[in-house]
Motif scaffolding. Structure first.
Motif, PDB file in Angstrom:
ATOM      1  N   LEU A 103     -31.443   6.659  34.613  1.00 39.23           N
ATOM      2  CA  LEU A 103     -32.724   6.099  35.662  1.00 39.23           C
ATOM      3  C   LEU A 103     -33.640   5.733  34.643  1.00 39.23           C
ATOM      4  CD1 LEU A 103     -33.959   6.620  38.151  1.00 39.23           C
ATOM      5  CD2 LEU A 103     -34.543   9.143  37.750  1.00 39.23           C
ATOM      6  N   PHE A 104     -33.782   6.373  33.578  1.00 43.26           N
ATOM      7  CA  PHE A 104     -35.013   6.054  32.620  1.00 43.26           C
ATOM      8  C   PHE A 104     -34.977   4.533  32.258  1.00 43.26           C
ATOM      9  CE2 PHE A 104     -36.512  10.394  32.599  1.00 43.26           C
ATOM     10  CZ  PHE A 104     -37.935  10.209  32.240  1.00 43.26           C
ATOM     11  N   ALA A 105     -33.668   4.283  31.860  1.00 44.82           N
ATOM     12  CA  ALA A 105     -33.240   2.775  31.484  1.00 44.82           C
ATOM     13  C   ALA A 105     -33.725   1.760  32.520  1.00 44.82           C
ATOM     14  CB  ALA A 105     -31.896   2.679  31.247  1.00 44.82           C
ATOM     15  N   VAL A 106     -33.116   2.154  33.739  1.00 42.23           N
ATOM     16  CA  VAL A 106     -33.382   1.284  34.997  1.00 42.23           C
ATOM     17  C   VAL A 106     -34.976   1.079  35.152  1.00 42.23           C
ATOM     18  CG1 VAL A 106     -33.360   1.041  37.224  1.00 42.23           C
ATOM     19  CG2 VAL A 106     -31.416   1.910  36.073  1.00 42.23           C
ATOM     20  N   CYS A 107     -35.753   2.269  34.990  1.00 40.83           N
ATOM     21  CA  CYS A 107     -37.311   2.095  35.096  1.00 40.83           C
ATOM     22  C   CYS A 107     -37.960   1.603  34.099  1.00 40.83           C
ATOM     23  CB  CYS A 107     -37.813   3.671  35.414  1.00 40.83           C
ATOM     24  SG  CYS A 107     -37.203   4.456  36.703  1.00 40.83           S
ATOM     25  N   SER A 108     -37.414   1.537  32.863  1.00 42.48           N
ATOM     26  CA  SER A 108     -37.952   1.127  31.807  1.00 42.48           C
ATOM     27  C   SER A 108     -37.824  -0.463  31.954  1.00 42.48           C
ATOM     28  CB  SER A 108     -37.315   1.313  30.297  1.00 42.48           C
ATOM     29  OG  SER A 108     -37.718   2.839  30.235  1.00 42.48           O
TER      30      SER A 108
END
Length: 216
Positions: A103-108
C-alpha cells in the motif's frame, strides 16, 4: 508553479498522411498538446491554434479528429491517467514484503507521479479545461470514468491490508476515496508551498491515518 519556458519553435510542415495513417495525426495532435502543457504549466496556453502550430499542421486538419479544444484536453488527461495507472501497477508489482508495504508503495508512486508531471497532474484534477457538458462535445461518461482504474488499485491495496489484519477499514470504497483525497491534497500543497517545512514523515502519517492502519 513552474516558470514558463521559452516556447519551442513550431515543427516543420508535416508530410501528409498516406491512406490509413490518420491515427498518426491524432497522436501528433495529442503529443503537441502535452508538450505545450508541460512547457507552460498552463492549460490556457493549449489552444487549437497553438496545437496546430506545434504539430505543424493547418488548424482545420485538427477537426478531422477532434471537434474542439476540450476534446483534445480530454485525450491528454486520459493519456495521463493511463500513465498514472501504469506507474501505480508497476509499483504494486515490484513491491516486496507485506500488504502494508505494498500500500505504501502504491501511495508513494502516486505522489511521485504528481512530482514528476506537475503540469499534467494539475490538469488531470483541476477541471479548468472542462466546459459546460451541456454545450460541449464531451459527455458526462467521458469525465466520470477518469481515474477509476487507479482508484480501484488503491481499493485493492487497502483491501489486502484489511485481509492481512493490518488495517481496520470497514468501508473500502469510502476509505480509499479519503486516502486519495489526502494524497491529492499533499501533492497539491507540495507543488504550491515549496518553502513549507514539511515533516519528513508527513506522507507516512497521512497514509497510516487515512488507511486505518494498525501500529507497525
Amino acid at each position: 508553479m513552474p516558470t514558463p519556458a521559452t516556447p519551442a519553435p513550431p515543427r516543420t510542415a508535416r508530410t501528409r498522411n498516406r491512406r490509413g495513417e490518420g491515427g498518426r495525426l491524432r497522436d501528433d495532435i495529442v503529443a503537441a498538446a502535452v508538450e505545450l502543457l508541460e512547457e507552460t504549466g498552463d492549460e490556457s496556453s493549449v489552444t487549437l491554434r497553438s496545437i496546430a502550430r506545434r504539430a505543424g499542421v493547418a488548424a482545420p486538419s485538427i477537426y478531422r479528429h477532434f471537434p474542439d479544444q476540450p476534446s483534445i484536453m480530454l485525450a491528454v488527461v486520459q493519456q495521463a491517467f493511463t500513465m498514472l495507472e501504469a506507474e501505480l501497477r508497476g509499483a504494486l508489482n515490484a513491491a516486496r514484503g507485506d500488504a502494508r508495504g505494498r500500500l505504501f508503495a502504491v501511495c508513494s508512486a502516486y505522489l511521485g507521479f504528481a512530482d514528476k508531471h506537475p503540469g499534467r497532474y494539475r490538469t488531470m484534477f483541476g477541471g479548468v479545461w472542462m466546459p459546460d457538458l451541456g454545450n460541449s462535445s464531451l459527455a458526462e461518461g467521458d469525465v466520470s470514468s477518469l481515474g477509476s482504474t487507479s482508484l480501484a488499485l488503491l481499493v485493492d491495496a487497502l483491501g489486502d491490508c484489511v485481509s492481512a489484519g493490518c488495517a481496520t477499514s470497514t468501508d473500502l470504497a469510502a476509505d480509499a476515496v479519503a486516502l486519495w483525497l489526502g494524497l491529492h491534497g499533499l501533492a497539491h500543497q507540495r507543488s504550491v508551498t515549496v518553502a513549507f517545512p514539511w515533516p519528513p514523515d508527513i506522507a507516512e502519517r497521512l497514509i497510516t491515518a487515512l488507511a486505518h492502519l494498525n501500529d507497525a
